[in-house]
Write a protein that holds these residues in place. Sequence first.
Motif, short mmCIF file in Angstrom:
data_model
loop_
_atom_site.label_atom_id
_atom_site.label_comp_id
_atom_site.label_asym_id
_atom_site.label_seq_id
_atom_site.Cartn_x
_atom_site.Cartn_y
_atom_site.Cartn_z
N ALA A 264 -2.93 6.61 4.97
CA ALA A 264 -3.13 7.22 6.58
C ALA A 264 -4.91 6.45 6.58
O ALA A 264 -5.07 6.10 7.74
CB ALA A 264 -3.58 8.75 6.35
N ALA A 265 -5.69 6.47 5.43
CA ALA A 265 -6.93 5.85 5.76
C ALA A 265 -6.75 4.08 6.05
O ALA A 265 -7.64 3.80 6.84
CB ALA A 265 -7.68 5.94 4.33
N VAL A 266 -5.90 3.57 5.45
CA VAL A 266 -5.83 2.12 5.59
C VAL A 266 -5.17 2.03 7.28
O VAL A 266 -5.67 1.21 7.90
CB VAL A 266 -4.93 1.52 4.82
CG1 VAL A 266 -4.34 0.08 5.21
CG2 VAL A 266 -5.57 1.22 3.31
N ARG A 267 -4.23 2.75 7.52
CA ARG A 267 -3.92 2.51 8.81
C ARG A 267 -4.70 3.23 9.80
O ARG A 267 -4.34 2.88 11.15
CB ARG A 267 -2.28 3.46 8.86
CG ARG A 267 -1.29 2.71 8.20
CD ARG A 267 0.22 3.22 8.57
NE ARG A 267 1.28 2.11 7.86
CZ ARG A 267 2.57 2.27 8.08
NH1 ARG A 267 2.91 3.33 8.57
NH2 ARG A 267 3.23 1.40 7.46
N SER A 268 -5.58 3.85 9.57
CA SER A 268 -6.76 4.30 10.66
C SER A 268 -7.83 3.36 10.78
O SER A 268 -8.40 3.53 11.90
CB SER A 268 -7.29 5.60 10.12
OG SER A 268 -8.07 5.41 9.08
N LEU B 258 -15.59 4.26 7.12
CA LEU B 258 -14.37 4.31 6.61
C LEU B 258 -14.05 2.63 6.02
O LEU B 258 -13.52 2.51 5.34
CB LEU B 258 -13.24 5.14 7.31
CG LEU B 258 -11.90 4.92 6.48
CD1 LEU B 258 -12.13 5.95 5.11
CD2 LEU B 258 -10.82 5.76 7.41
N PRO B 259 -13.81 2.06 7.04
CA PRO B 259 -13.59 0.78 6.88
C PRO B 259 -14.25 -0.07 5.52
O PRO B 259 -13.52 -0.79 4.63
CB PRO B 259 -13.89 -0.24 8.08
CG PRO B 259 -13.45 0.86 9.04
CD PRO B 259 -14.13 2.17 8.48
N GLY B 260 -15.66 0.09 5.54
CA GLY B 260 -16.42 -0.29 4.43
C GLY B 260 -16.28 0.30 3.18
O GLY B 260 -16.20 -0.35 1.96
N PHE B 261 -15.97 1.78 3.26
CA PHE B 261 -15.71 2.37 2.18
C PHE B 261 -14.48 2.16 1.62
O PHE B 261 -14.29 1.91 0.24
CB PHE B 261 -15.47 3.83 2.57
CG PHE B 261 -14.98 4.81 1.77
CD1 PHE B 261 -15.82 5.42 0.75
CD2 PHE B 261 -13.71 5.39 1.88
CE1 PHE B 261 -15.13 6.46 0.04
CE2 PHE B 261 -13.25 6.15 1.10
CZ PHE B 261 -14.00 6.98 0.08
N LEU B 262 -13.52 1.70 2.21
CA LEU B 262 -12.19 1.05 1.75
C LEU B 262 -12.29 -0.19 1.06
O LEU B 262 -11.63 -0.47 0.20
CB LEU B 262 -10.97 1.00 2.87
CG LEU B 262 -10.58 2.23 3.50
CD1 LEU B 262 -9.72 2.34 4.47
CD2 LEU B 262 -9.82 3.39 2.23
#
Length: 319
Positions: free
Chosen positions: A128-132, A178-182
């Motif tokens: 879900a995080a990647v797809r967000s 979130l993007p940088g976090f991932l």
Amino acid sequence: FDALATKLDLSQATDLLPLPELPGFLLKHTLGSKVLAATALTLDNSVQPTLHTDDEEKIVVDGSTGEVLVTPTAIGGKAKVVTADITADNGVIHEIDKVIATRSLLSDTIAGKACDPALAATVGTLCAAVRSSTTVEVALSDVTGSFTVFAPNNAAFDALATKLDLSQATDLLPLPELPGFLLKHTLGSKVLAATALTLDNSVQPTLHTDDEEKIVVDGSTGEVLVTPTAIGGKAKVVTADITADNGVIHEIDKVIATRSLLSDTIAGKACDPALAATVGTLCAAVRSSTTVEVALSDVTGSFTVFAPNNAAFDALATK
């Protein structure tokens, strides 16, 4: 189209025509507005919705290099506009040199594997995080790439949500960080567990846009451990070597932390802008050593630091 047919083991490009996915596939190549090349060249990795029936099937358009580039593609890398501004009464056509990919064509990439239904019970929140984040999903969908993702399991995301006083892990998805976090969970090369076990507190650069957001990987104890983490201690690889066409996934039991999550640790306080006039040199020193920064970022630790002020460092430099 010929290159896509070859990738799919079809005899010729026209064999694509009967595929039931074809309508959606074509609509992912289509934006709902007229964007001339001059406008596209002003875009910097801009996420664009398409006419695909799935609202999440977006593309990234980038003109920052002086060419118009589009991702994700079916054969990897970026599609380049080779002939621009073929105008029509109801819009514009740009000829590109690679086929844009739908998710169905990228199921064997890391982005696809993270969303494998068979793994939903362990890394469903990561999916879900990647797809967000379209930029992260597109990056991890590049079939020409080579990546290692330390993938927090669902329990790890739940623990982070609790630490941040969020009701549930999915409340993390709208966060702008979130993007940088991932990407801090991602290395730019394929590191299998057998290789990771040979590492001894090895500093590893990540795909985070800040080059200083590094991690430490340690296999010296017989387990693969990663720091820093958001809830303290070390993240342990609990399931290793989930392979994909463009790399490998290792499931871990804690979320890796960016600096923004560690601002209240000693490492974070030393770099508080309000203290720059007194211990700014110490901040630079701590951040120049990832192992020291990681050690002083452990929220489960208990430390006392005698922090030389800027004048003290200046005196040492003079000496």
